[in-house]
Design a protein around this motif. Sequence first.
Motif, PDB file in Angstrom:
ATOM      1  N   PHE A  57     -12.762 -13.014 -54.322  1.00 14.60           N
ATOM      2  CA  PHE A  57     -13.717 -12.558 -55.334  1.00 14.60           C
ATOM      3  C   PHE A  57     -15.092 -12.294 -54.717  1.00 14.60           C
ATOM      4  O   PHE A  57     -15.696 -11.244 -54.940  1.00 14.60           O
ATOM      5  N   LEU A  67     -10.840  -7.564 -55.177  1.00 15.71           N
ATOM      6  CA  LEU A  67     -10.988  -8.034 -56.553  1.00 15.71           C
ATOM      7  C   LEU A  67      -9.659  -8.025 -57.303  1.00 15.71           C
ATOM      8  O   LEU A  67      -9.412  -8.884 -58.156  1.00 15.71           O
ATOM      9  N   THR A 123     -13.904 -11.265 -62.636  1.00 19.67           N
ATOM     10  CA  THR A 123     -13.242 -10.323 -61.738  1.00 19.67           C
ATOM     11  C   THR A 123     -13.062  -8.978 -62.421  1.00 19.67           C
ATOM     12  O   THR A 123     -13.282  -7.926 -61.820  1.00 19.67           O
TER      13      THR A 123
END
Length: 347
Positions: free
Chosen positions: A85, A163, A185
Amino acid sequence: MPEETSAASSSGSVEEKPCSSSSSSAAAADCSVDVADEAKKLIGTGNRHLVMGDVVAAVGVFQDACGMLAAKYGDTAEECGEAFFLCGKSLLELARMENSVLGNALEGVPEESEEEEQPNGSNIESANNLDDDDEDDDEDGEKNGQDKEEDEVGNLQLAWEMLEVAKVIYKRKEGKDDQLMAAQTYLKLGEVSAESGNYPQALEDFQECLALQLRYLPPHSRLLAETHYHVATTLCYMDQYSPAIQHYGSSVTVIEARLAVLQDAVGVAEEKNETEELKQLLPDIREKIEDAKESQRTSGAASQAIQQTLPATPSARRRDDLVSAPIFDTSAACASSPPPSNTFLLL
């Protein structure tokens, strides 16, 4: 393996083996701790780089952490979620910086004259040679342009890939914290798509983010205000002004609810700073609402002028209804009494 054992005994020392080849479960556990600890240090270093504004260094450190964790646990292991992330988030920021630098560099560049004086003299090259040189120059220019474009798209593409992996990791877990990380996200995925100009995909990601946040967050969370703002802005890019105005209004409602919570809290420096920040945001969002209303009026007038010259078909009426229909009904969530203050501070 006999060869390694004999080699070790002949040299009088035991050769250290990598984590993946350890024959002892205890050694493997120690190795896992080492990898997790080292990755945690790298993530801390990357976060410090982000705070200091050194995005390039942050990307490098986060990529090292991702590689280390993925090699040990697998690409979609839950241990990799945070690193993937943060790496994707940093790559997005890097792509934005590069686009900004490129845009600034192109400003004020004079256009080349289409007609250039040809030199006179006996050493002028033949027309064929000149054509060959022009073709080579064109090919070099196209290649350089393609290289620059590939670099820009590359960072956005890599951010999207990182992501996406983080989303898969967080989405499959049912805990509140993991679901909220999945929401963040989705938010960053939406920003990647918006940066690429893919507004329908950006809207879909922002909507997914908002759905999760409405489920798990209190109605005064600044995260909600941020996501409503992103949804509204994206809708404006898609000329869907009516739902955009609604989401801008929902963002204002959330911020006002947050201000009410802060007013009831014990006064500390951090809360006072947040109050000032929120008060500064409100006029900007309200200005966005007025801009959207003006664009809606302008768009409506132009559409009406066109429709007067064309027969009104059922399909056209349905299309207008779809454009003006609100996407979310968040009035109930925003109007309910706010629960205790939370710690999510974005925007």
